[in-house]
Design a protein around this motif. Structure first.
Motif, PDB file in Angstrom:
ATOM      1  N   TYR B  11      64.064  32.826  46.542  1.00 48.67           N
ATOM      2  CA  TYR B  11      64.422  31.407  46.536  1.00 48.67           C
ATOM      3  C   TYR B  11      64.627  30.941  45.113  1.00 48.67           C
ATOM      4  N   ASN B  13      63.334  28.680  43.431  1.00 51.68           N
ATOM      5  CA  ASN B  13      62.120  28.371  42.664  1.00 51.68           C
ATOM      6  C   ASN B  13      61.349  29.641  42.257  1.00 51.68           C
ATOM      7  N   PRO B  36      51.051  36.690  58.605  1.00 51.28           N
ATOM      8  CA  PRO B  36      50.436  35.381  58.376  1.00 51.28           C
ATOM      9  C   PRO B  36      51.466  34.368  57.890  1.00 51.28           C
ATOM     10  N   SER B  37      51.059  33.113  57.923  1.00 52.53           N
ATOM     11  CA  SER B  37      51.929  32.052  57.443  1.00 52.53           C
ATOM     12  C   SER B  37      52.358  32.335  56.008  1.00 52.53           C
ATOM     13  N   GLY B  40      57.097  35.416  55.362  1.00 52.44           N
ATOM     14  CA  GLY B  40      58.555  35.620  55.309  1.00 52.44           C
ATOM     15  C   GLY B  40      59.240  35.714  56.663  1.00 52.44           C
ATOM     16  N   LYS B  41      58.518  35.405  57.755  1.00 49.27           N
ATOM     17  CA  LYS B  41      59.114  35.534  59.091  1.00 49.27           C
ATOM     18  C   LYS B  41      60.296  34.574  59.278  1.00 49.27           C
ATOM     19  N   SER B  42      60.071  33.306  58.914  1.00 47.37           N
ATOM     20  CA  SER B  42      61.149  32.322  59.090  1.00 47.37           C
ATOM     21  C   SER B  42      62.331  32.645  58.186  1.00 47.37           C
ATOM     22  N   THR B  43      62.024  33.132  56.993  1.00 44.03           N
ATOM     23  CA  THR B  43      63.107  33.501  56.079  1.00 44.03           C
ATOM     24  C   THR B  43      63.963  34.596  56.694  1.00 44.03           C
ATOM     25  N   GLU B  52      70.009  30.719  55.446  1.00 45.54           N
ATOM     26  CA  GLU B  52      69.761  31.103  54.057  1.00 45.54           C
ATOM     27  C   GLU B  52      70.559  32.374  53.785  1.00 45.54           C
TER      28      GLU B  52
END
Ligand code: ADP
Ligand code: MG
Lengths: 299, 228
Positions: B11, B13, B36-37, B40-43, B52
Protein backbone atom coordinates in the motif's frame (compact mmCIF):
# COMPACT_ATOMS: atom_id res chain seq x y z
CA UNK A 1 -28.75 0.15 -24.50
CA UNK A 2 -31.76 -2.08 -24.41
CA UNK A 3 -35.23 -0.60 -24.23
CA UNK A 4 -35.88 -2.26 -20.88
CA UNK A 5 -32.68 -0.76 -19.50
CA UNK A 6 -33.62 2.66 -20.85
CA UNK A 7 -37.04 2.46 -19.19
CA UNK A 8 -35.39 1.52 -15.91
CA UNK A 9 -33.03 4.48 -16.10
CA UNK A 10 -35.71 6.93 -17.13
CA UNK A 11 -37.74 5.88 -14.12
CA UNK A 12 -34.70 6.24 -11.90
CA UNK A 13 -33.93 9.71 -13.27
CA UNK A 14 -37.47 10.96 -12.77
CA UNK A 15 -37.69 9.55 -9.26
CA UNK A 16 -34.49 11.39 -8.40
CA UNK A 17 -35.84 14.67 -9.76
CA UNK A 18 -38.83 14.17 -7.53
CA UNK A 19 -36.66 13.32 -4.52
CA UNK A 20 -34.64 16.54 -4.97
CA UNK A 21 -37.73 18.63 -5.64
CA UNK A 22 -36.24 21.89 -4.45
CA UNK A 23 -32.95 21.72 -6.29
CA UNK A 24 -34.62 20.35 -9.40
CA UNK A 25 -36.96 23.31 -9.34
CA UNK A 26 -34.05 25.70 -8.91
CA UNK A 27 -32.26 24.10 -11.85
CA UNK A 28 -35.35 24.24 -13.98
CA UNK A 29 -35.92 27.89 -13.12
CA UNK A 30 -32.41 28.72 -14.25
CA UNK A 31 -32.88 26.79 -17.48
CA UNK A 32 -36.14 28.66 -18.04
CA UNK A 33 -34.58 32.03 -17.32
CA UNK A 34 -31.67 31.41 -19.70
CA UNK A 35 -33.84 30.06 -22.47
CA UNK A 36 -36.38 32.86 -22.24
CA UNK A 37 -33.69 35.51 -22.34
CA UNK A 38 -32.06 33.74 -25.24
CA UNK A 39 -35.46 33.55 -26.93
CA UNK A 40 -36.14 37.25 -26.42
CA UNK A 41 -32.85 38.17 -28.04
CA UNK A 42 -33.39 35.75 -30.89
CA UNK A 43 -36.90 37.02 -31.53
CA UNK A 44 -35.82 40.65 -31.28
CA UNK A 45 -32.97 40.13 -33.73
CA UNK A 46 -35.21 38.14 -36.04
CA UNK A 47 -37.80 40.91 -36.11
CA UNK A 48 -35.14 43.49 -36.82
CA UNK A 49 -33.77 41.41 -39.65
CA UNK A 50 -37.20 40.82 -41.16
CA UNK A 51 -37.88 44.54 -40.94
CA UNK A 52 -34.60 45.34 -42.62
CA UNK A 53 -35.62 43.08 -45.45
CA UNK A 54 -38.87 44.98 -45.71
CA UNK A 55 -37.15 48.31 -45.64
CA UNK A 56 -34.70 47.17 -48.26
CA UNK A 57 -37.65 46.43 -50.49
CA UNK A 58 -38.98 49.94 -50.04
CA UNK A 59 -37.82 52.62 -52.49
CA UNK A 60 -34.50 53.46 -51.06
CA UNK A 61 -33.68 56.66 -52.82
CA UNK A 62 -35.85 59.70 -53.32
CA UNK A 63 -34.50 62.38 -55.66
CA UNK A 64 -35.99 65.87 -55.47
CA UNK A 65 -35.49 68.21 -58.42
CA UNK A 66 -35.04 71.97 -58.03
CA UNK A 67 -38.49 73.36 -58.22
CA UNK A 68 -37.42 75.86 -60.86
CA UNK A 69 -36.01 73.09 -63.03
CA UNK A 70 -37.49 73.06 -66.53
CA UNK A 71 -38.94 70.17 -68.47
CA UNK A 72 -35.66 69.56 -70.23
CA UNK A 73 -33.73 69.28 -66.97
CA UNK A 74 -36.27 66.86 -65.45
CA UNK A 75 -36.12 64.61 -68.52
CA UNK A 76 -32.35 64.70 -68.27
CA UNK A 77 -32.50 63.42 -64.70
CA UNK A 78 -35.08 60.79 -65.57
CA UNK A 79 -32.88 59.56 -68.41
CA UNK A 80 -29.94 59.23 -66.05
CA UNK A 81 -32.05 57.15 -63.64
CA UNK A 82 -33.53 54.98 -66.38
CA UNK A 83 -30.13 54.19 -67.86
CA UNK A 84 -28.48 53.34 -64.54
CA UNK A 85 -27.98 49.59 -64.28
CA UNK A 86 -28.35 49.57 -60.52
CA UNK A 87 -31.95 50.76 -60.74
CA UNK A 88 -34.66 48.14 -60.51
CA UNK A 89 -37.59 50.47 -60.89
CA UNK A 90 -38.59 54.06 -60.33
CA UNK A 91 -41.69 56.21 -60.23
CA UNK A 92 -42.12 59.88 -60.91
CA UNK A 93 -44.09 62.06 -58.54
CA UNK A 94 -45.28 65.14 -60.38
CA UNK A 95 -45.70 68.53 -58.78
CA UNK A 96 -49.44 67.96 -58.88
CA UNK A 97 -49.19 64.63 -57.03
CA UNK A 98 -46.85 66.10 -54.48
CA UNK A 99 -49.29 68.96 -53.86
CA UNK A 100 -52.18 66.52 -53.36
CA UNK A 101 -50.04 64.43 -51.04
CA UNK A 102 -49.21 67.53 -49.04
CA UNK A 103 -52.88 68.41 -48.75
CA UNK A 104 -53.62 64.90 -47.52
CA UNK A 105 -51.00 65.16 -44.85
CA UNK A 106 -52.14 68.55 -43.67
CA UNK A 107 -55.81 67.53 -43.58
CA UNK A 108 -57.73 70.20 -41.61
CA UNK A 109 -54.81 72.57 -41.73
CA UNK A 110 -54.70 72.60 -45.48
CA UNK A 111 -55.78 76.27 -45.44
CA UNK A 112 -52.14 77.14 -45.01
CA UNK A 113 -51.73 76.17 -48.63
CA UNK A 114 -54.39 78.77 -49.58
CA UNK A 115 -53.12 80.93 -52.38
CA UNK A 116 -50.35 78.58 -53.32
CA UNK A 117 -50.28 76.33 -56.36
CA UNK A 118 -48.47 73.12 -57.10
CA UNK A 119 -45.69 75.29 -58.47
CA UNK A 120 -44.16 75.50 -55.02
CA UNK A 121 -43.68 71.71 -55.02
CA UNK A 122 -40.91 69.71 -56.62
CA UNK A 123 -40.88 66.84 -59.04
CA UNK A 124 -39.41 63.81 -57.33
CA UNK A 125 -38.32 60.32 -58.32
CA UNK A 126 -38.67 57.35 -56.02
CA UNK A 127 -35.99 54.94 -57.06
CA UNK A 128 -35.67 51.34 -56.02
CA UNK A 129 -32.31 49.68 -56.51
CA UNK A 130 -31.52 46.02 -57.01
CA UNK A 131 -29.07 46.07 -54.18
CA UNK A 132 -29.62 48.61 -51.43
CA UNK A 133 -25.93 48.52 -50.68
CA UNK A 134 -25.35 50.33 -53.93
CA UNK A 135 -27.32 53.32 -52.79
CA UNK A 136 -24.39 55.45 -51.54
CA UNK A 137 -22.61 55.08 -54.91
CA UNK A 138 -25.82 55.68 -56.79
CA UNK A 139 -26.49 58.80 -54.76
CA UNK A 140 -23.02 60.06 -55.58
CA UNK A 141 -23.62 59.61 -59.33
CA UNK A 142 -26.91 61.45 -59.12
CA UNK A 143 -25.48 64.33 -57.17
CA UNK A 144 -23.22 65.19 -60.10
CA UNK A 145 -26.25 65.94 -62.29
CA UNK A 146 -27.48 69.53 -62.66
CA UNK A 147 -30.82 70.51 -61.16
CA UNK A 148 -31.11 68.21 -58.17
CA UNK A 149 -32.16 69.84 -54.94
CA UNK A 150 -31.78 66.94 -52.56
CA UNK A 151 -31.46 63.17 -52.36
CA UNK A 152 -32.78 61.09 -49.47
CA UNK A 153 -32.19 57.42 -49.03
CA UNK A 154 -33.22 54.81 -46.42
CA UNK A 155 -29.78 53.29 -46.40
CA UNK A 156 -29.14 55.19 -43.21
CA UNK A 157 -31.97 53.36 -41.54
CA UNK A 158 -30.76 50.04 -42.91
CA UNK A 159 -27.27 50.72 -41.68
CA UNK A 160 -28.57 51.71 -38.31
CA UNK A 161 -30.61 48.54 -37.94
CA UNK A 162 -27.75 46.40 -39.21
CA UNK A 163 -25.54 47.89 -36.54
CA UNK A 164 -28.29 47.35 -33.99
CA UNK A 165 -28.64 43.67 -34.94
CA UNK A 166 -24.91 43.28 -34.62
CA UNK A 167 -24.91 44.70 -31.11
CA UNK A 168 -28.02 42.81 -30.07
CA UNK A 169 -26.33 39.61 -31.19
CA UNK A 170 -23.11 40.41 -29.44
CA UNK A 171 -24.76 41.35 -26.16
CA UNK A 172 -27.11 38.38 -26.29
CA UNK A 173 -24.29 35.93 -26.92
CA UNK A 174 -22.51 37.37 -23.92
CA UNK A 175 -25.50 37.33 -21.55
CA UNK A 176 -26.74 33.96 -22.72
CA UNK A 177 -23.28 32.45 -22.33
CA UNK A 178 -23.15 33.64 -18.72
CA UNK A 179 -26.62 32.29 -18.04
CA UNK A 180 -25.79 28.96 -19.60
CA UNK A 181 -22.75 28.62 -17.40
CA UNK A 182 -24.80 29.45 -14.30
CA UNK A 183 -27.49 26.96 -15.32
CA UNK A 184 -24.98 24.22 -15.90
CA UNK A 185 -23.48 24.99 -12.52
CA UNK A 186 -26.83 24.76 -10.75
CA UNK A 187 -27.80 21.60 -12.59
CA UNK A 188 -24.49 20.04 -11.68
CA UNK A 189 -25.18 20.89 -8.05
CA UNK A 190 -28.58 19.23 -8.25
CA UNK A 191 -27.02 16.13 -9.69
CA UNK A 192 -24.37 16.30 -6.98
CA UNK A 193 -27.08 15.80 -4.38
CA UNK A 194 -28.26 12.68 -6.15
CA UNK A 195 -24.71 11.48 -6.54
CA UNK A 196 -24.05 11.90 -2.82
CA UNK A 197 -27.34 10.27 -1.93
CA UNK A 198 -26.42 7.33 -4.12
CA UNK A 199 -22.70 7.00 -3.56
CA UNK A 200 -23.05 3.78 -1.65
CA UNK A 201 -25.40 2.45 -4.23
CA UNK A 202 -22.93 3.32 -6.97
CA UNK A 203 -20.22 1.46 -5.09
CA UNK A 204 -22.45 -1.59 -4.87
CA UNK A 205 -23.29 -1.32 -8.55
CA UNK A 206 -19.59 -1.37 -9.34
CA UNK A 207 -19.03 -4.47 -7.22
CA UNK A 208 -21.78 -6.27 -9.07
CA UNK A 209 -20.16 -5.37 -12.39
CA UNK A 210 -22.05 -2.34 -13.68
CA UNK A 211 -20.21 -0.48 -16.42
CA UNK A 212 -19.43 3.19 -15.98
CA UNK A 213 -22.05 4.14 -18.53
CA UNK A 214 -24.69 2.06 -16.80
CA UNK A 215 -23.95 4.08 -13.67
CA UNK A 216 -23.78 7.42 -15.45
CA UNK A 217 -26.93 7.23 -17.52
CA UNK A 218 -29.55 7.70 -14.76
CA UNK A 219 -27.75 10.86 -13.63
CA UNK A 220 -27.47 12.16 -17.17
CA UNK A 221 -31.12 11.36 -17.79
CA UNK A 222 -31.98 13.26 -14.62
CA UNK A 223 -30.18 16.33 -16.02
CA UNK A 224 -31.68 15.94 -19.46
CA UNK A 225 -35.21 15.60 -18.10
CA UNK A 226 -34.70 18.80 -16.09
CA UNK A 227 -33.42 20.50 -19.25
CA UNK A 228 -36.28 19.30 -21.41
CA UNK A 229 -38.97 20.16 -18.87
CA UNK A 230 -37.35 23.59 -18.56
CA UNK A 231 -37.37 24.08 -22.31
CA UNK A 232 -41.02 23.09 -22.61
CA UNK A 233 -42.03 25.56 -19.91
CA UNK A 234 -39.80 28.23 -21.48
CA UNK A 235 -41.47 27.71 -24.82
CA UNK A 236 -44.96 27.98 -23.36
CA UNK A 237 -44.07 31.20 -21.55
CA UNK A 238 -42.20 32.71 -24.49
CA UNK A 239 -44.88 31.93 -27.04
CA UNK A 240 -47.64 33.24 -24.79
CA UNK A 241 -45.78 36.49 -24.15
CA UNK A 242 -44.77 36.90 -27.75
CA UNK A 243 -48.28 36.34 -29.07
CA UNK A 244 -49.70 38.93 -26.72
CA UNK A 245 -47.05 41.45 -27.81
CA UNK A 246 -47.33 40.57 -31.46
CA UNK A 247 -51.09 40.98 -31.66
CA UNK A 248 -50.91 44.24 -29.76
CA UNK A 249 -48.18 45.58 -32.00
CA UNK A 250 -49.56 44.38 -35.30
CA UNK A 251 -53.02 45.77 -34.65
CA UNK A 252 -51.82 49.00 -33.11
CA UNK A 253 -50.27 52.27 -34.12
CA UNK A 254 -46.83 50.96 -34.97
CA UNK A 255 -48.11 49.09 -37.96
CA UNK A 256 -48.61 52.28 -39.96
CA UNK A 257 -45.22 53.72 -39.22
CA UNK A 258 -43.00 54.13 -42.21
CA UNK A 259 -40.02 52.05 -41.24
CA UNK A 260 -41.61 49.46 -38.99
CA UNK A 261 -43.46 46.81 -40.92
CA UNK A 262 -44.79 44.74 -38.05
CA UNK A 263 -43.74 41.70 -36.04
CA UNK A 264 -43.25 38.21 -37.37
CA UNK A 265 -46.03 35.77 -36.55
CA UNK A 266 -44.99 33.04 -34.12
CA UNK A 267 -46.54 30.30 -36.27
CA UNK A 268 -43.75 30.86 -38.77
CA UNK A 269 -40.88 30.53 -36.31
CA UNK A 270 -42.43 28.71 -33.34
CA UNK A 271 -41.26 25.21 -34.19
CA UNK A 272 -37.70 26.37 -34.84
CA UNK A 273 -37.68 28.24 -31.56
CA UNK A 274 -38.92 25.14 -29.75
CA UNK A 275 -36.24 22.99 -31.35
CA UNK A 276 -33.57 25.49 -30.32
CA UNK A 277 -34.94 25.49 -26.77
CA UNK A 278 -35.10 21.70 -26.61
CA UNK A 279 -31.59 21.22 -27.97
CA UNK A 280 -30.04 23.80 -25.66
CA UNK A 281 -32.05 22.54 -22.69
CA UNK A 282 -30.94 18.97 -23.34
CA UNK A 283 -27.32 19.97 -23.73
CA UNK A 284 -27.40 22.06 -20.56
CA UNK A 285 -28.86 19.15 -18.62
CA UNK A 286 -26.40 16.64 -19.98
CA UNK A 287 -23.39 18.89 -19.50
CA UNK A 288 -24.51 19.74 -15.97
CA UNK A 289 -24.70 16.05 -15.11
CA UNK A 290 -21.41 15.17 -16.70
CA UNK A 291 -19.64 18.04 -14.93
CA UNK A 292 -21.03 16.76 -11.65
CA UNK A 293 -20.18 13.13 -12.36
CA UNK A 294 -16.61 14.06 -13.28
CA UNK A 295 -16.21 15.94 -10.06
CA UNK A 296 -18.00 13.76 -7.56
CA UNK A 297 -18.18 10.29 -8.99
CA UNK A 298 -15.06 8.77 -10.33
CA UNK A 299 -16.71 6.83 -13.09
CA UNK B 1 -10.23 -20.74 -12.30
CA UNK B 2 -8.05 -18.64 -10.01
CA UNK B 3 -4.31 -18.38 -10.11
CA UNK B 4 -1.96 -16.15 -8.10
CA UNK B 5 1.67 -16.05 -9.22
CA UNK B 6 4.11 -14.37 -6.85
CA UNK B 7 1.62 -11.64 -5.99
CA UNK B 8 2.65 -8.80 -3.66
CA UNK B 9 0.71 -5.80 -2.53
CA UNK B 10 2.39 -2.73 -1.08
CA UNK B 11 0.00 0.00 0.00
CA UNK B 12 1.04 3.60 -0.51
CA UNK B 13 1.63 4.08 3.20
CA UNK B 14 4.24 1.34 3.13
CA UNK B 15 2.14 -1.52 4.50
CA UNK B 16 2.92 -4.77 2.78
CA UNK B 17 -0.35 -6.69 2.79
CA UNK B 18 0.64 -9.58 0.53
CA UNK B 19 4.08 -11.06 -0.05
CA UNK B 20 4.84 -13.35 -2.94
CA UNK B 21 1.51 -15.17 -2.76
CA UNK B 22 1.23 -18.13 -5.11
CA UNK B 23 -1.70 -20.55 -5.28
CA UNK B 24 -4.23 -22.03 -7.62
CA UNK B 25 -7.92 -22.80 -7.20
CA UNK B 26 -9.46 -25.34 -9.55
CA UNK B 27 -12.99 -25.36 -10.85
CA UNK B 28 -15.51 -26.71 -8.34
CA UNK B 29 -13.28 -26.28 -5.29
CA UNK B 30 -14.30 -24.86 -1.92
CA UNK B 31 -11.45 -22.84 -0.38
CA UNK B 32 -11.08 -20.93 2.88
CA UNK B 33 -8.64 -18.03 3.03
CA UNK B 34 -7.89 -17.76 6.76
CA UNK B 35 -5.70 -15.76 9.07
CA UNK B 36 -6.03 -13.21 11.86
CA UNK B 37 -7.32 -9.72 11.28
CA UNK B 38 -4.83 -7.71 9.23
CA UNK B 39 -3.17 -10.77 7.68
CA UNK B 40 -4.17 -9.73 4.13
CA UNK B 41 -7.34 -11.72 3.38
CA UNK B 42 -9.38 -8.74 2.20
CA UNK B 43 -6.44 -7.46 0.19
CA UNK B 44 -6.30 -10.81 -1.56
CA UNK B 45 -10.03 -10.61 -2.36
CA UNK B 46 -9.72 -6.99 -3.50
CA UNK B 47 -6.83 -7.92 -5.78
CA UNK B 48 -8.99 -10.60 -7.39
CA UNK B 49 -11.76 -8.04 -8.00
CA UNK B 50 -9.22 -5.45 -9.10
CA UNK B 51 -10.47 -3.10 -6.44
CA UNK B 52 -6.80 -2.87 -5.54
CA UNK B 53 -3.97 -3.37 -8.00
CA UNK B 54 -1.32 -5.91 -7.13
CA UNK B 55 2.13 -4.35 -6.93
CA UNK B 56 3.90 -7.39 -8.32
CA UNK B 57 2.98 -10.74 -9.81
CA UNK B 58 0.16 -12.02 -11.99
CA UNK B 59 -3.43 -12.85 -11.11
CA UNK B 60 -5.77 -14.86 -13.33
CA UNK B 61 -9.49 -15.16 -12.58
CA UNK B 62 -11.98 -16.82 -14.93
CA UNK B 63 -9.74 -16.43 -17.97
CA UNK B 64 -9.12 -12.74 -17.22
CA UNK B 65 -5.57 -11.70 -16.58
CA UNK B 66 -6.60 -9.40 -13.75
CA UNK B 67 -3.20 -7.78 -13.33
CA UNK B 68 -3.14 -6.57 -16.95
CA UNK B 69 -6.82 -5.73 -17.16
CA UNK B 70 -7.90 -2.44 -18.70
CA UNK B 71 -10.05 -0.24 -16.44
CA UNK B 72 -12.99 -0.59 -18.79
CA UNK B 73 -12.81 -4.37 -18.60
CA UNK B 74 -13.24 -4.46 -14.82
CA UNK B 75 -17.07 -4.63 -14.90
CA UNK B 76 -16.86 -7.70 -17.13
CA UNK B 77 -14.38 -9.37 -14.80
CA UNK B 78 -16.72 -8.73 -11.88
CA UNK B 79 -19.73 -10.10 -13.71
CA UNK B 80 -17.87 -13.35 -14.12
CA UNK B 81 -18.22 -14.07 -10.41
CA UNK B 82 -20.50 -13.29 -7.50
CA UNK B 83 -19.32 -11.48 -4.34
CA UNK B 84 -20.61 -11.43 -0.79
CA UNK B 85 -19.34 -9.07 1.92
CA UNK B 86 -19.45 -8.91 5.67
CA UNK B 87 -21.70 -5.83 5.57
CA UNK B 88 -24.15 -7.34 3.00
CA UNK B 89 -24.13 -4.22 0.80
CA UNK B 90 -27.78 -4.30 -0.14
CA UNK B 91 -29.55 -1.31 -1.64
CA UNK B 92 -31.60 0.04 1.27
CA UNK B 93 -34.43 1.51 -0.78
CA UNK B 94 -35.01 -1.52 -2.94
CA UNK B 95 -37.01 -4.59 -1.99
CA UNK B 96 -35.39 -7.99 -1.63
CA UNK B 97 -36.68 -8.90 -5.06
CA UNK B 98 -35.35 -5.72 -6.64
CA UNK B 99 -31.99 -6.10 -4.94
CA UNK B 100 -31.56 -9.47 -6.58
CA UNK B 101 -33.04 -8.32 -9.89
CA UNK B 102 -30.57 -5.43 -9.83
CA UNK B 103 -27.64 -7.72 -10.52
CA UNK B 104 -29.41 -8.92 -13.65
CA UNK B 105 -30.50 -5.45 -14.75
CA UNK B 106 -26.88 -4.39 -14.66
CA UNK B 107 -25.94 -7.02 -17.18
CA UNK B 108 -29.00 -6.05 -19.22
CA UNK B 109 -30.70 -9.38 -18.93
CA UNK B 110 -34.10 -9.74 -20.62
CA UNK B 111 -37.00 -8.81 -18.30
CA UNK B 112 -38.45 -12.24 -18.95
CA UNK B 113 -35.22 -13.86 -17.86
CA UNK B 114 -35.16 -11.69 -14.73
CA UNK B 115 -38.68 -12.74 -13.80
CA UNK B 116 -37.61 -16.36 -14.12
CA UNK B 117 -34.24 -16.29 -12.37
CA UNK B 118 -34.89 -14.03 -9.39
CA UNK B 119 -37.57 -16.25 -7.78
CA UNK B 120 -35.32 -19.26 -8.30
CA UNK B 121 -32.42 -17.56 -6.55
CA UNK B 122 -34.69 -16.45 -3.71
CA UNK B 123 -36.04 -19.96 -3.36
CA UNK B 124 -32.52 -21.34 -3.12
CA UNK B 125 -31.75 -19.08 -0.15
CA UNK B 126 -35.21 -19.76 1.24
CA UNK B 127 -36.43 -16.17 1.11
CA UNK B 128 -39.33 -16.46 -1.33
CA UNK B 129 -41.71 -15.20 1.32
CA UNK B 130 -39.66 -12.05 1.95
CA UNK B 131 -39.44 -10.92 -1.67
CA UNK B 132 -41.37 -7.73 -0.99
CA UNK B 133 -39.57 -6.81 2.24
CA UNK B 134 -36.91 -4.12 2.50
CA UNK B 135 -33.43 -4.92 3.85
CA UNK B 136 -33.99 -3.10 7.15
CA UNK B 137 -36.95 -5.37 7.84
CA UNK B 138 -34.72 -8.45 7.73
CA UNK B 139 -32.37 -10.09 10.21
CA UNK B 140 -28.63 -10.13 9.51
CA UNK B 141 -28.74 -13.72 8.35
CA UNK B 142 -31.63 -12.98 6.02
CA UNK B 143 -29.84 -9.95 4.60
CA UNK B 144 -26.77 -12.06 3.92
CA UNK B 145 -28.93 -14.63 2.17
CA UNK B 146 -30.32 -11.86 -0.06
CA UNK B 147 -26.74 -10.89 -0.86
CA UNK B 148 -26.02 -14.51 -1.73
CA UNK B 149 -29.08 -14.72 -3.95
CA UNK B 150 -27.83 -11.60 -5.72
CA UNK B 151 -24.37 -13.10 -6.07
CA UNK B 152 -25.61 -16.27 -7.72
CA UNK B 153 -28.58 -15.00 -9.73
CA UNK B 154 -26.47 -14.61 -12.87
CA UNK B 155 -25.24 -18.20 -12.40
CA UNK B 156 -21.55 -17.38 -12.07
CA UNK B 157 -19.12 -20.26 -11.88
CA UNK B 158 -17.25 -18.57 -9.02
CA UNK B 159 -18.47 -17.08 -5.75
CA UNK B 160 -16.16 -14.98 -3.56
CA UNK B 161 -17.10 -14.12 0.02
CA UNK B 162 -15.14 -11.83 2.35
CA UNK B 163 -16.06 -12.52 5.99
CA UNK B 164 -19.63 -13.46 5.04
CA UNK B 165 -20.46 -14.42 8.63
CA UNK B 166 -18.57 -11.62 10.34
CA UNK B 167 -21.75 -9.85 11.43
CA UNK B 168 -23.75 -12.97 12.29
CA UNK B 169 -24.23 -15.12 15.35
CA UNK B 170 -22.70 -18.65 15.32
CA UNK B 171 -25.93 -20.50 14.43
CA UNK B 172 -26.77 -18.16 11.58
CA UNK B 173 -23.15 -18.39 10.45
CA UNK B 174 -23.42 -22.15 10.12
CA UNK B 175 -26.62 -21.73 8.13
CA UNK B 176 -24.84 -19.42 5.69
CA UNK B 177 -21.96 -21.87 5.41
CA UNK B 178 -24.39 -24.67 4.64
CA UNK B 179 -25.83 -22.54 1.90
CA UNK B 180 -22.37 -21.85 0.50
CA UNK B 181 -21.68 -25.57 0.59
CA UNK B 182 -24.91 -26.21 -1.29
CA UNK B 183 -23.97 -23.65 -3.94
CA UNK B 184 -20.60 -25.39 -4.19
CA UNK B 185 -22.33 -28.77 -4.60
CA UNK B 186 -24.09 -27.34 -7.66
CA UNK B 187 -20.70 -26.84 -9.28
CA UNK B 188 -19.84 -23.27 -8.32
CA UNK B 189 -16.30 -22.64 -7.11
CA UNK B 190 -16.44 -20.96 -3.70
CA UNK B 191 -13.72 -18.89 -2.02
CA UNK B 192 -14.40 -17.69 1.52
CA UNK B 193 -12.12 -15.35 3.46
CA UNK B 194 -12.71 -15.65 7.21
CA UNK B 195 -11.00 -15.54 10.58
CA UNK B 196 -13.71 -17.58 12.33
CA UNK B 197 -12.40 -20.85 13.61
CA UNK B 198 -15.68 -22.64 14.15
CA UNK B 199 -16.99 -22.29 10.60
CA UNK B 200 -13.71 -23.44 9.12
CA UNK B 201 -13.56 -26.41 11.45
CA UNK B 202 -17.15 -27.36 10.72
CA UNK B 203 -16.58 -27.61 6.98
CA UNK B 204 -13.25 -29.45 6.62
CA UNK B 205 -12.40 -27.81 3.31
CA UNK B 206 -9.16 -26.67 1.72
CA UNK B 207 -7.51 -23.98 3.82
CA UNK B 208 -5.04 -21.30 2.69
CA UNK B 209 -3.61 -19.61 5.75
CA UNK B 210 -2.14 -16.11 5.68
CA UNK B 211 0.10 -14.53 8.25
CA UNK B 212 1.33 -10.97 7.74
CA UNK B 213 0.67 -11.29 4.04
CA UNK B 214 2.52 -14.56 3.60
CA UNK B 215 0.86 -17.87 2.74
CA UNK B 216 2.08 -20.15 5.50
CA UNK B 217 -0.19 -23.11 4.82
CA UNK B 218 -2.22 -24.55 1.96
CA UNK B 219 -3.93 -27.73 3.11
CA UNK B 220 -6.67 -29.99 1.74
CA UNK B 221 -9.47 -30.71 4.25
CA UNK B 222 -7.80 -28.50 6.81
CA UNK B 223 -8.81 -27.02 10.16
CA UNK B 224 -8.36 -23.48 11.37
CA UNK B 225 -5.36 -24.50 13.43
CA UNK B 226 -2.75 -26.62 11.76
CA UNK B 227 -3.07 -30.06 13.31
CA UNK B 228 -0.84 -31.85 10.87
N1 ADP C 1 -6.21 0.90 1.76
C1 ADP C 1 -5.21 0.56 2.60
N2 ADP C 1 -4.16 1.38 2.77
C2 ADP C 1 -3.15 1.04 3.57
N3 ADP C 1 -3.09 -0.09 4.27
C3 ADP C 1 -4.10 -0.97 4.14
C4 ADP C 1 -5.22 -0.68 3.30
N4 ADP C 1 -6.07 -1.74 3.37
C5 ADP C 1 -5.52 -2.62 4.21
N5 ADP C 1 -4.34 -2.17 4.67
C6 ADP C 1 -3.42 -2.88 5.58
O1 ADP C 1 -3.05 -4.07 4.94
C7 ADP C 1 -2.99 -5.12 5.88
C8 ADP C 1 -3.93 -6.25 5.45
O2 ADP C 1 -5.26 -5.78 5.57
P1 ADP C 1 -6.51 -6.67 5.13
O3 ADP C 1 -6.24 -7.19 3.78
O4 ADP C 1 -7.71 -5.86 5.30
O5 ADP C 1 -6.49 -7.83 6.19
P2 ADP C 1 -7.65 -8.79 6.67
O6 ADP C 1 -8.77 -8.71 5.71
O7 ADP C 1 -6.99 -10.13 6.73
O8 ADP C 1 -8.03 -8.32 8.03
C9 ADP C 1 -3.35 -4.52 7.21
O9 ADP C 1 -2.13 -4.22 7.89
C10 ADP C 1 -4.10 -3.27 6.86
O10 ADP C 1 -3.92 -2.31 7.86
MG1 MG D 1 -10.83 -8.30 5.97
Amino acid sequence: MKLSTFRLMLKEGIINIYKNKLMSLASMTMVIASLIILGLFLLFALNLIVNIEEIKKQPEVTIYCDHELDEEGILNIERAIKEDERVREYTVKTKQEAFEFMKDILEENKDVLEGYSEEIMMVSFEVSLYNPENSPAFVETMESIEGIWRIKYSQEVVEFITRLVYWVNLISIFIVAILLVISVFIISNTIKLTVFARRKEVGIMKYVGATDWFIRWPFIIEGIVIGILGSIISYILTSYGYNVLESAVNSGEFKSSLIFTGMVKLDIIGSQLFIIYAIIGTIMGAVGSIVSLRKHLKV
Amino acid sequence: MIEFKNVSKHYENGTIALRDATFKVEKGEFVFIIGPSGSGKSTLVKAMMKEENATNGDIYVNDYKVTDLDRRQIPYLRRSFGVVFQDFRLLPNKTVYDNVAFAMQIVEAMPKEIRRQVPMALALVDLSKKAKAYPHQLSGGEQQRVAMARAIVNSPCLLIADEPTGNLDPDTSLEIMKLLDEINQRGTTVVVATHEKHIVDSMKKRVIELEKGVIIRDQKKGFYKNEA
